[in-house]
Motif scaffolding. Sequence first.
Motif, PDB file in Angstrom:
ATOM      1  N   LEU A 199       0.854  -1.188   0.000  1.00 50.37           N
ATOM      2  CA  LEU A 199       0.000   0.000   0.000  1.00 50.37           C
ATOM      3  C   LEU A 199       0.889   1.236   0.000  1.00 50.37           C
ATOM      4  N   PRO A 200       0.448   2.308  -0.686  1.00 52.39           N
ATOM      5  CA  PRO A 200       1.211   3.560  -0.604  1.00 52.39           C
ATOM      6  C   PRO A 200       1.172   4.082   0.830  1.00 52.39           C
TER       7      PRO A 200
ATOM      8  N   VAL B 272      -9.931  -1.497   4.640  1.00 54.35           N
ATOM      9  CA  VAL B 272     -10.696  -0.870   3.558  1.00 54.35           C
ATOM     10  C   VAL B 272      -9.752  -0.513   2.401  1.00 54.35           C
ATOM     11  N   ALA B 273      -8.608   0.061   2.726  1.00 52.20           N
ATOM     12  CA  ALA B 273      -7.650   0.436   1.680  1.00 52.20           C
ATOM     13  C   ALA B 273      -7.178  -0.806   0.919  1.00 52.20           C
ATOM     14  N   MET B 274      -6.942  -1.897   1.656  1.00 48.54           N
ATOM     15  CA  MET B 274      -6.445  -3.118   1.010  1.00 48.54           C
ATOM     16  C   MET B 274      -7.500  -3.712   0.079  1.00 48.54           C
ATOM     17  N   ARG B 275      -8.783  -3.745   0.528  1.00 49.04           N
ATOM     18  CA  ARG B 275      -9.852  -4.279  -0.344  1.00 49.04           C
ATOM     19  C   ARG B 275      -9.904  -3.471  -1.628  1.00 49.04           C
ATOM     20  N   MET B 276      -9.778  -2.135  -1.489  1.00 49.50           N
ATOM     21  CA  MET B 276      -9.806  -1.276  -2.674  1.00 49.50           C
ATOM     22  C   MET B 276      -8.618  -1.547  -3.560  1.00 49.50           C
ATOM     23  N   ALA B 277      -7.474  -1.714  -2.942  1.00 45.50           N
ATOM     24  CA  ALA B 277      -6.240  -1.846  -3.709  1.00 45.50           C
ATOM     25  C   ALA B 277      -6.211  -3.149  -4.512  1.00 45.50           C
ATOM     26  N   VAL B 278      -6.592  -4.266  -3.860  1.00 46.12           N
ATOM     27  CA  VAL B 278      -6.432  -5.563  -4.533  1.00 46.12           C
ATOM     28  C   VAL B 278      -7.759  -6.191  -4.937  1.00 46.12           C
ATOM     29  N   GLY B 279      -8.868  -5.556  -4.576  1.00 46.39           N
ATOM     30  CA  GLY B 279     -10.179  -6.067  -4.988  1.00 46.39           C
ATOM     31  C   GLY B 279     -10.642  -7.240  -4.148  1.00 46.39           C
ATOM     32  N   VAL B 280     -11.834  -7.726  -4.491  1.00 45.83           N
ATOM     33  CA  VAL B 280     -12.419  -8.855  -3.768  1.00 45.83           C
ATOM     34  C   VAL B 280     -12.622  -9.972  -4.794  1.00 45.83           C
ATOM     35  N   LEU B 281     -11.788 -10.983  -4.724  1.00 45.90           N
ATOM     36  CA  LEU B 281     -11.803 -12.061  -5.725  1.00 45.90           C
ATOM     37  C   LEU B 281     -13.134 -12.799  -5.716  1.00 45.90           C
ATOM     38  N   GLY B 282     -13.555 -13.200  -6.918  1.00 45.63           N
ATOM     39  CA  GLY B 282     -14.796 -13.955  -7.034  1.00 45.63           C
ATOM     40  C   GLY B 282     -16.005 -13.055  -7.157  1.00 45.63           C
ATOM     41  N   THR B 283     -15.819 -11.751  -6.914  1.00 40.51           N
ATOM     42  CA  THR B 283     -16.923 -10.795  -7.023  1.00 40.51           C
ATOM     43  C   THR B 283     -16.561  -9.769  -8.099  1.00 40.51           C
TER      44      THR B 283
ATOM     45  N   VAL C 271      -6.187   3.873 -10.119  1.00 42.84           N
ATOM     46  CA  VAL C 271      -6.310   5.259  -9.662  1.00 42.84           C
ATOM     47  C   VAL C 271      -5.195   6.100 -10.283  1.00 42.84           C
ATOM     48  N   GLU C 272      -5.427   7.426 -10.310  1.00 38.37           N
ATOM     49  CA  GLU C 272      -4.457   8.307 -10.969  1.00 38.37           C
ATOM     50  C   GLU C 272      -3.099   8.273 -10.283  1.00 38.37           C
ATOM     51  N   LYS C 273      -3.140   8.494  -8.960  1.00 37.62           N
ATOM     52  CA  LYS C 273      -1.891   8.465  -8.191  1.00 37.62           C
ATOM     53  C   LYS C 273      -2.073   7.442  -7.077  1.00 37.62           C
ATOM     54  N   PRO C 274      -1.005   6.735  -6.689  1.00 37.31           N
ATOM     55  CA  PRO C 274      -1.163   5.673  -5.675  1.00 37.31           C
ATOM     56  C   PRO C 274      -1.869   6.148  -4.417  1.00 37.31           C
ATOM     57  N   GLU C 275      -1.564   7.394  -3.966  1.00 36.17           N
ATOM     58  CA  GLU C 275      -2.160   7.828  -2.690  1.00 36.17           C
ATOM     59  C   GLU C 275      -3.675   8.042  -2.791  1.00 36.17           C
ATOM     60  N   ASP C 276      -4.213   8.032  -4.028  1.00 32.53           N
ATOM     61  CA  ASP C 276      -5.662   8.134  -4.171  1.00 32.53           C
ATOM     62  C   ASP C 276      -6.384   6.994  -3.454  1.00 32.53           C
ATOM     63  N   ILE C 277      -5.705   5.839  -3.344  1.00 37.52           N
ATOM     64  CA  ILE C 277      -6.278   4.731  -2.575  1.00 37.52           C
ATOM     65  C   ILE C 277      -6.686   5.230  -1.183  1.00 37.52           C
ATOM     66  N   TRP C 278      -5.818   6.025  -0.576  1.00 35.98           N
ATOM     67  CA  TRP C 278      -6.107   6.510   0.779  1.00 35.98           C
ATOM     68  C   TRP C 278      -7.162   7.610   0.771  1.00 35.98           C
ATOM     69  N   HIS C 279      -7.156   8.452  -0.275  1.00 40.12           N
ATOM     70  CA  HIS C 279      -8.187   9.492  -0.336  1.00 40.12           C
ATOM     71  C   HIS C 279      -9.574   8.845  -0.432  1.00 40.12           C
ATOM     72  N   VAL C 280      -9.696   7.840  -1.315  1.00 33.99           N
ATOM     73  CA  VAL C 280     -10.998   7.169  -1.450  1.00 33.99           C
ATOM     74  C   VAL C 280     -11.337   6.443  -0.150  1.00 33.99           C
ATOM     75  N   THR C 281     -10.330   5.813   0.461  1.00 37.73           N
ATOM     76  CA  THR C 281     -10.566   5.139   1.742  1.00 37.73           C
ATOM     77  C   THR C 281     -11.106   6.130   2.768  1.00 37.73           C
TER      78      THR C 281
END
Lengths: 485, 249
Positions: A132-133, A201-212, A221-231
């Motif tokens: 994670l960033p 929450v950040a990890m689910r966003m980053a790597v997704g939920v397999l099977g779904t 995302v545009e910049k890696p830290e956007d993961i945290w902004h969305v989180t």
Amino acid sequence: MGSIALATAVIAWLLAVPAMAVAQKGDAAAGKAVYDRKCAGCHGVKGDGSGPAAELLMPRPRDFTSGVYKVRSTVNRVPTDQDIFRTITDGMPGTSMPGWAALPEQDRWNLVAYIKSFAGDKLQEAPRKAELPPDVSPSPASLARGKEMFEAIECHKCHGVEGRADGVSRAELKDDWGHPVKPANLSKRWTFRGGAGRVDVAMRMAVGVLGTPMPAFLDAVEKPEDIWHVTNYVLSLGPEAPRYATLITVGAVSDAIPDDPAADLWRTMAGQSIPLMGQVIVDPRNFNPAIDMITVRAVYNEREIAFHLTWDDPTPSKPDGKETFADAVSLQFPPAAAPGGVRPYFLMGDASDAVYLLRWQSDQGVLEVAANGPTKRRALTGGEVSGRAVFDNGQYRVVMKRSLAAKDAERITFRPAEFAPIAFQAWEGGAGETGARMSLTSWYYLRLEEPRSNARFVVPPVVALLALGGMLLIVWAANRRGQPA
Amino acid sequence: MSFLRSRFVQAVLILVLAAVLLRYGIRPPAPWSVFTLYMAIVFMGVLVFVSADADSWRSFVRPLWSVLVDRDKRYLRYGLMIVIPLLLGYYAYTQAAARPQAPPELRAVHPAPPDSIDLRGKPFNISGAENPLRKDQASYATHVAAGAAIYFRNCMYCHGDNLDGQGHFAPGFNPPPANFQDPGTIAMLQEAYLFWRIAKGGPGLPSESTPWNSVMPAWEDRLTEEQMWQVIMFLYDFTGQQPRRWESH
């Protein structure tokens, strides 16, 4: 110094113990014994997710032979042992998978080894941990950027604009096995499958939920830290955990009560949330209820009582009478207080004891109903009820108003400072809920608060002054008397 | 350690020690009313102890008296005259501002079973009834497996995958679903008692259990007599508990 060194050593050792546990290896053969007793009821003896309970559960129990895991912290399809261990320990909130922290830790590691063995060579690849960033703490700027990205990467398409699982593509979502799957309600963080913490929450966003259909966003995302902004934005959509009420308090007001669910009065009141569960007593049973919580705000004046109810429902249903029915909620009361606190049967009464229902239905508005069981309902006419509903981004807000005094013996009279039993029922018509197919509660208590007296501002200063006076008297007397004998 | 010889310090130490022991030394924690009762007894004991003879009483009273009259203790005196009224005033506020709680529902958790019940129109003796499936030891595993399947399709939602009363519907209901792992439930009951509770559910509770709020369904509507006995066998097998036996006369 010696004691400090000792304390440091003890703390270091205590910290090291969980770290050692992480590296532990499980024994698959020992895991089988635990699995067959504790897990096979849902996941099946063969691990294929077809235990006796499987067909009644939504989401369905995991098929371990697929090697597909929802919750993982890796960029490839293989979870770490720690990921599986954590899912076993904490369970999957919002599903029927409980946390198994009660099992000895070694048993849980053994289960990890055994569960992985079902997947054959599908889990051969080594897990590659996701990086994670660096964390970005929440700030108005971060939230604004998070909201922007939330729309840019189209989170709202499934999760809805306010995150209430009401996005436009909600109805088409299927998992890898073709079963319909619901998007997460982002305003109810306590139902997140992989946990409600920031990193989760950040990890689910980053790597997704397999099977779904939930994809990995680390590279989207545009910049890696956007993961945290969305989180940060997602975390701002709702509380971390619900605070359920055990008593419904109805506040006293002197003015007229507004019909409008969006009126300021309701906004200033704290909500009292109540959890609803599936009705599994009479057919058709509802093992996977759509509405799991109602938030109540209620006030009365000298003439009327009003209930403001808020609940999440993905669509305002247009009843077709076949698959889609009216959305509805009922507040249930005993028509009269019985001696000894005996109440009618909580499931809409029975043949001998009727209940009174104050009901709102999306196609008919506010109604009064007498029921002698879930299928024996009679509309009560001639009462004075009114109310209004608004639907906004996956959420209903409804106001139901009625006079305090009952018209007849089939309706309840509300009296200040008395405890009256109350129960709740809800139907999501869009999910096929109608009749006995509903979510419900058992009896709670409702109480009309007396107008608050000012005693709490008057009594404490009086007590304090009396105490001070008493102490002055003692000191004065002691000094007058001089030294003790 | 000369201050330990002061009766006043001794009295305070005894009270503090007693409070700590009563608060944290008893598991499960004693209710507040019990705690205050015990502390009152300890306090009276301390009074008897410090007033055992005139010297002892003087030693106990001296520091108190000193705070009341001595010039060099005047700041302590003024401090106490501010702090104690404030504390009492705060306590009065918490009492005056308290909001009502939902009334407690005192109910018999394990009411006495009836001698016999009406099971789908037939009389059924609860008193002295044994699980008929236990006679057939050869089919024990079959019955337990059948019971497990029934349990996971019907009971799990409330009573939990681990039979600990923590099913995913459990948080919504009060009284909470029974925890079969707890030695206070099925381990102290006969199988016939379980049969009665399962067959009749919440609606079949006797009047001493009112105001009942149990959402337990009456399973006689949905399960056969044999299925109910099978699920009972599963409950005992899974938890490793033994049913209580009828006393022989």
